[in-house]
Design a protein around this motif. Structure first.
Motif, PDB file in Angstrom:
ATOM      1  N   ASP A 159       0.830  -1.203   0.000  1.00 56.30           N
ATOM      2  CA  ASP A 159       0.000   0.000   0.000  1.00 56.30           C
ATOM      3  C   ASP A 159       0.867   1.257   0.000  1.00 56.30           C
ATOM      4  N   LEU A 160       1.910   1.262   0.817  1.00 59.67           N
ATOM      5  CA  LEU A 160       2.816   2.408   0.853  1.00 59.67           C
ATOM      6  C   LEU A 160       3.539   2.548  -0.472  1.00 59.67           C
ATOM      7  N   TYR A 161       3.994   1.438  -1.031  1.00 55.91           N
ATOM      8  CA  TYR A 161       4.683   1.478  -2.320  1.00 55.91           C
ATOM      9  C   TYR A 161       3.763   2.072  -3.389  1.00 55.91           C
ATOM     10  N   SER A 162       2.527   1.581  -3.469  1.00 63.13           N
ATOM     11  CA  SER A 162       1.568   2.086  -4.459  1.00 63.13           C
ATOM     12  C   SER A 162       1.290   3.566  -4.243  1.00 63.13           C
ATOM     13  N   PHE A 163       1.161   3.956  -2.981  1.00 60.27           N
ATOM     14  CA  PHE A 163       0.911   5.358  -2.672  1.00 60.27           C
ATOM     15  C   PHE A 163       2.050   6.235  -3.175  1.00 60.27           C
ATOM     16  N   LYS A 164       3.281   5.858  -2.854  1.00 53.29           N
ATOM     17  CA  LYS A 164       4.442   6.659  -3.272  1.00 53.29           C
ATOM     18  C   LYS A 164       4.535   6.742  -4.788  1.00 53.29           C
ATOM     19  N   ILE A 165       4.295   5.628  -5.472  1.00 54.24           N
ATOM     20  CA  ILE A 165       4.348   5.624  -6.944  1.00 54.24           C
ATOM     21  C   ILE A 165       3.276   6.544  -7.508  1.00 54.24           C
ATOM     22  N   ASN A 166       2.045   6.419  -7.006  1.00 50.78           N
ATOM     23  CA  ASN A 166       0.945   7.238  -7.513  1.00 50.78           C
ATOM     24  C   ASN A 166       1.137   8.716  -7.203  1.00 50.78           C
ATOM     25  N   LEU A 167       1.620   9.023  -6.011  1.00 53.28           N
ATOM     26  CA  LEU A 167       1.883  10.418  -5.658  1.00 53.28           C
ATOM     27  C   LEU A 167       2.937  11.000  -6.590  1.00 53.28           C
ATOM     28  N   GLY A 168       3.995  10.265  -6.821  1.00 53.90           N
ATOM     29  CA  GLY A 168       5.043  10.737  -7.719  1.00 53.90           C
ATOM     30  C   GLY A 168       4.544  10.953  -9.135  1.00 53.90           C
ATOM     31  N   LYS A 169       3.754  10.014  -9.636  1.00 54.24           N
ATOM     32  CA  LYS A 169       3.200  10.157 -10.991  1.00 54.24           C
ATOM     33  C   LYS A 169       2.293  11.380 -11.082  1.00 54.24           C
ATOM     34  N   ARG A 170       1.507  11.600 -10.042  1.00 54.57           N
ATOM     35  CA  ARG A 170       0.572  12.733 -10.052  1.00 54.57           C
ATOM     36  C   ARG A 170       1.318  14.055 -10.016  1.00 54.57           C
ATOM     37  N   ILE A 171       2.333  14.156  -9.177  1.00 51.75           N
ATOM     38  CA  ILE A 171       3.123  15.387  -9.110  1.00 51.75           C
ATOM     39  C   ILE A 171       3.818  15.635 -10.446  1.00 51.75           C
ATOM     40  N   LYS A 172       4.378  14.596 -11.023  1.00 54.97           N
ATOM     41  CA  LYS A 172       5.048  14.745 -12.321  1.00 54.97           C
ATOM     42  C   LYS A 172       4.065  15.204 -13.387  1.00 54.97           C
ATOM     43  N   ALA A 173       2.875  14.601 -13.428  1.00 54.64           N
ATOM     44  CA  ALA A 173       1.880  14.978 -14.429  1.00 54.64           C
ATOM     45  C   ALA A 173       1.467  16.442 -14.271  1.00 54.64           C
ATOM     46  N   LEU A 174       1.233  16.869 -13.033  1.00 60.00           N
ATOM     47  CA  LEU A 174       0.849  18.259 -12.795  1.00 60.00           C
ATOM     48  C   LEU A 174       1.983  19.214 -13.164  1.00 60.00           C
ATOM     49  N   ARG A 175       3.200  18.831 -12.836  1.00 61.34           N
ATOM     50  CA  ARG A 175       4.362  19.671 -13.178  1.00 61.34           C
ATOM     51  C   ARG A 175       4.487  19.813 -14.690  1.00 61.34           C
ATOM     52  N   GLU A 176       4.366  18.681 -15.397  1.00 62.73           N
ATOM     53  CA  GLU A 176       4.503  18.710 -16.853  1.00 62.73           C
ATOM     54  C   GLU A 176       3.359  19.463 -17.516  1.00 62.73           C
ATOM     55  N   ARG A 218       2.041  22.019 -16.492  1.00 63.95           N
ATOM     56  CA  ARG A 218       2.351  23.442 -16.341  1.00 63.95           C
ATOM     57  C   ARG A 218       3.636  23.844 -17.058  1.00 63.95           C
ATOM     58  N   GLY A 219       4.236  22.904 -17.739  1.00 65.02           N
ATOM     59  CA  GLY A 219       5.439  23.197 -18.507  1.00 65.02           C
ATOM     60  C   GLY A 219       6.659  23.480 -17.662  1.00 65.02           C
ATOM     61  N   LEU A 220       6.692  22.927 -16.463  1.00 62.92           N
ATOM     62  CA  LEU A 220       7.822  23.163 -15.570  1.00 62.92           C
ATOM     63  C   LEU A 220       8.779  21.980 -15.575  1.00 62.92           C
ATOM     64  N   THR A 221      10.045  22.275 -15.464  1.00 59.98           N
ATOM     65  CA  THR A 221      11.052  21.234 -15.301  1.00 59.98           C
ATOM     66  C   THR A 221      11.249  20.981 -13.810  1.00 59.98           C
ATOM     67  N   GLN A 222      11.899  19.889 -13.483  1.00 58.21           N
ATOM     68  CA  GLN A 222      12.215  19.625 -12.074  1.00 58.21           C
ATOM     69  C   GLN A 222      13.065  20.742 -11.473  1.00 58.21           C
ATOM     70  N   PRO A 223      14.102  21.226 -12.179  1.00 58.26           N
ATOM     71  CA  PRO A 223      14.896  22.315 -11.589  1.00 58.26           C
ATOM     72  C   PRO A 223      14.078  23.586 -11.323  1.00 58.26           C
ATOM     73  N   VAL A 224      13.143  23.909 -12.215  1.00 59.71           N
ATOM     74  CA  VAL A 224      12.330  25.117 -12.014  1.00 59.71           C
ATOM     75  C   VAL A 224      11.402  24.936 -10.822  1.00 59.71           C
ATOM     76  N   LEU A 225      10.710  23.797 -10.749  1.00 59.14           N
ATOM     77  CA  LEU A 225       9.839  23.545  -9.603  1.00 59.14           C
ATOM     78  C   LEU A 225      10.663  23.487  -8.317  1.00 59.14           C
ATOM     79  N   GLY A 226      11.821  22.880  -8.382  1.00 61.21           N
ATOM     80  CA  GLY A 226      12.701  22.828  -7.221  1.00 61.21           C
ATOM     81  C   GLY A 226      13.067  24.214  -6.723  1.00 61.21           C
ATOM     82  N   ALA A 227      13.355  25.112  -7.654  1.00 61.48           N
ATOM     83  CA  ALA A 227      13.692  26.483  -7.276  1.00 61.48           C
ATOM     84  C   ALA A 227      12.499  27.177  -6.621  1.00 61.48           C
ATOM     85  N   LEU A 228      11.294  26.890  -7.097  1.00 60.69           N
ATOM     86  CA  LEU A 228      10.097  27.507  -6.530  1.00 60.69           C
ATOM     87  C   LEU A 228       9.848  27.075  -5.086  1.00 60.69           C
TER      88      LEU A 228
END
Length: 79
Positions: free
Chosen positions: A4-21, A23-33
């Motif tokens: 359950d924890l593994y699935s949660f972490k995977i899904n959370l990561g996928k969701r954050i990545k999808a939302l970031r993308e 918005r056209g943001l890269t990891q470094p830009v979001l990291g800076a924010l």
């Protein structure tokens, strides 16, 4: 490993990545924010770490979404 924890972490990561993308943001830009190294975001997006609720809040704020939107895993594609 707790599946359950593994699935949660995977899904959370996928969701954050999808939302970031959406918005056209890269990891470094979001990291800076949120004043975090882009590698932290990479580990979150790859489901390797379980971020604190405050870090998820910072990410949601930077992406201009609600916490509910971050945790809406129904929006994830099957791919």
């Amino acid at each position: 490993m707790d599946t359950d924890l593994y699935s949660f972490k995977i899904n959370l990561g996928k969701r954050i990545k999808a939302l970031r993308e959406e918005r056209g943001l890269t990891q470094p830009v979001l990291g800076a924010l949120i004043d975090k190294d882009y590698q932290v975001l990479g580990r979150i997006e790859n489901g390797r770490v379980n971020p604190s609720s405050f870090l998820v809040y910072q990410i949601a704020s930077a992406l201009k979404v609600t916490m509910s939107e971050i945790f809406d895993f129904s929006k994830l594609s099957d791919s």
